[in-house]
Design a protein around this motif. Sequence first.
Motif, mmCIF file in Angstrom:
data_model
loop_
_atom_site.group_PDB
_atom_site.id
_atom_site.type_symbol
_atom_site.label_atom_id
_atom_site.label_comp_id
_atom_site.label_asym_id
_atom_site.label_seq_id
_atom_site.Cartn_x
_atom_site.Cartn_y
_atom_site.Cartn_z
ATOM 1 N N ARG A 256 -34.975 26.379 11.446
ATOM 2 C CA ARG A 256 -35.215 24.950 11.257
ATOM 3 C C ARG A 256 -34.145 24.315 10.374
ATOM 4 O O ARG A 256 -33.881 23.121 10.488
ATOM 5 C CB ARG A 256 -36.606 24.743 10.634
ATOM 6 C CG ARG A 256 -37.742 25.205 11.512
ATOM 7 C CD ARG A 256 -37.874 24.332 12.751
ATOM 8 N NE ARG A 256 -38.894 24.841 13.647
ATOM 9 C CZ ARG A 256 -40.179 24.547 13.556
ATOM 10 N NH1 ARG A 256 -40.594 23.754 12.598
ATOM 11 N NH2 ARG A 256 -41.041 25.055 14.415
ATOM 12 N N TYR B 204 -32.334 20.930 11.366
ATOM 13 C CA TYR B 204 -32.437 19.798 10.449
ATOM 14 C C TYR B 204 -31.068 19.196 10.169
ATOM 15 O O TYR B 204 -30.866 17.974 10.272
ATOM 16 C CB TYR B 204 -33.102 20.250 9.150
ATOM 17 C CG TYR B 204 -33.084 19.212 8.052
ATOM 18 C CD1 TYR B 204 -34.067 18.237 7.975
ATOM 19 C CD2 TYR B 204 -32.070 19.222 7.081
ATOM 20 C CE1 TYR B 204 -34.054 17.297 6.959
ATOM 21 C CE2 TYR B 204 -32.053 18.280 6.074
ATOM 22 C CZ TYR B 204 -33.043 17.316 6.003
ATOM 23 O OH TYR B 204 -33.017 16.385 5.005
ATOM 24 N N ARG C 52 -29.556 15.538 10.955
ATOM 25 C CA ARG C 52 -29.227 14.649 9.830
ATOM 26 C C ARG C 52 -27.773 14.205 9.867
ATOM 27 O O ARG C 52 -27.461 13.051 9.567
ATOM 28 C CB ARG C 52 -29.538 15.374 8.523
ATOM 29 C CG ARG C 52 -29.143 14.602 7.283
ATOM 30 C CD ARG C 52 -29.785 15.179 6.053
ATOM 31 N NE ARG C 52 -29.198 14.640 4.830
ATOM 32 C CZ ARG C 52 -29.692 14.802 3.624
ATOM 33 N NH1 ARG C 52 -30.801 15.514 3.475
ATOM 34 N NH2 ARG C 52 -29.104 14.292 2.559
ATOM 35 N N ASP D 181 -36.372 12.421 7.126
ATOM 36 C CA ASP D 181 -37.168 13.522 6.579
ATOM 37 C C ASP D 181 -38.628 13.416 7.029
ATOM 38 O O ASP D 181 -39.247 14.413 7.416
ATOM 39 C CB ASP D 181 -37.089 13.520 5.056
ATOM 40 C CG ASP D 181 -35.725 13.969 4.551
ATOM 41 O OD1 ASP D 181 -34.946 14.503 5.367
ATOM 42 O OD2 ASP D 181 -35.439 13.783 3.364
ATOM 43 N N PHE E 23 -38.852 14.218 10.789
ATOM 44 C CA PHE E 23 -38.630 15.642 11.043
ATOM 45 C C PHE E 23 -39.865 16.446 10.633
ATOM 46 O O PHE E 23 -40.270 17.386 11.319
ATOM 47 C CB PHE E 23 -37.399 16.115 10.279
ATOM 48 C CG PHE E 23 -36.936 17.494 10.668
ATOM 49 C CD1 PHE E 23 -35.988 17.666 11.672
ATOM 50 C CD2 PHE E 23 -37.453 18.611 10.046
ATOM 51 C CE1 PHE E 23 -35.570 18.937 12.041
ATOM 52 C CE2 PHE E 23 -37.039 19.885 10.406
ATOM 53 C CZ PHE E 23 -36.094 20.042 11.408
ATOM 54 N N LEU F 10 -40.630 20.266 6.416
ATOM 55 C CA LEU F 10 -39.283 19.945 5.967
ATOM 56 C C LEU F 10 -38.548 21.230 5.618
ATOM 57 O O LEU F 10 -39.143 22.189 5.148
ATOM 58 C CB LEU F 10 -39.332 19.049 4.726
ATOM 59 C CG LEU F 10 -39.648 17.570 4.966
ATOM 60 C CD1 LEU F 10 -39.790 16.866 3.630
ATOM 61 C CD2 LEU F 10 -38.568 16.916 5.782
#
Length: 390
Positions: A47, A51, A55, A69, A72, A79
């Motif tokens: 993850r 992420y 981002r 955030d 997601f 997170l």
Amino acid sequence: MDMREAEHTLEGLVGFARALRHSGMRCGPARVRSFLDATEHVDFADRDQLYWAGRLTLCSDPDDLPRFDAAFHAWFGRLVETTGLRQEQRRQVRSRALPLGGDEPEPAESTEVEQLAAAGDVEVLHRRDLAELGEEERAHLRRMISWLNPRPPRRPALRWRRARDGRLDPGATMRAMIRTGGEPVRLVRRTRGDRPRKVVLLIDVSGSMSPYADALLRFAHVVVREAPASTEVFTLGTRLTRVTRQLRQRDPEFALTAAGRAVPDFSGGTRLGSTLRAFLDRWGQRGAARQAVVVLFSDGWERGDTAELAEQMIRLRRLAHAVLWANPHAGHEGYAPVQSGIAAALPHVDGLVAGHSLAALRELWQRVRSCSESAATGRPAGDSVEVSGA
């Protein structure tokens, strides 16, 4: 990964990008394409990699980071742990801001219980009167307002456009027949397009409205952010001030600071009649109020002549498509519109609605959209109006 799994994964990633757009982020097709390209080089089981791929490709502004955030976390379940002391501190501040009680709660054994408690607190804050909030609650409410995504109201346009379903277009059909040797191969249909309807927000910033002024201006900021070309915002007090240009700044803090510098009569008196006359003479009759939905935020206390206020409300109603009066006290049980200003203006408005909480503001915007979509009522002065939210 077989073909079916690949299609499912692609749908999930595109759905995640769509959720970001609904939250207010400006991630267009180019950024979504970059995100999909980046995911081809990461491990979906990790993850952290997913992420950072999102981002770095989907975020274009520091204000996008909290929204990314949150999205997601909701989309992928949790997170990721990011490196860096400052990032960790920011996450701790955001997590502490969610509980709205006085003391910081003890850690719960279940993450699900924590999430349900936070959701309950947010729901309570959603319906709390803005004048009764503490400083910590106001800070959290500011974030909630900035996450709003009010869709601008629409109205029918004068021009027609091609459509699969709609009225038959004889001219276009005949021209198509000429190109095919006189044979009616295809019937051309058309329908009216639509365009944004103008919205005018008139916000009372007098002393009696000071507990609500900050939240109302932040609400006006998100409305301007969504439709900057068709929204006008003015403040009313002892004088009229146009703050549309200041509220067009993307950052809400910069926008509110600029608006505060432009308004010289915060927490002063209220002269609704004279300020409405100034608005109509300078902006309203020149196009700002014509066929617009006008929303006046005020508690109705008037220091000037109420006869002048009634006269200006008649002028405004003749120009506008609809006029709504948002009164914070209308959301309280047992409220009666007995203030001098609201009593004089009430016969000339299409609705008296509540404006005391975030939930009331969301319901108000639904009313704005429904007023825009419906035809003008043509209601004569003196008829009764609906009082909603009480």
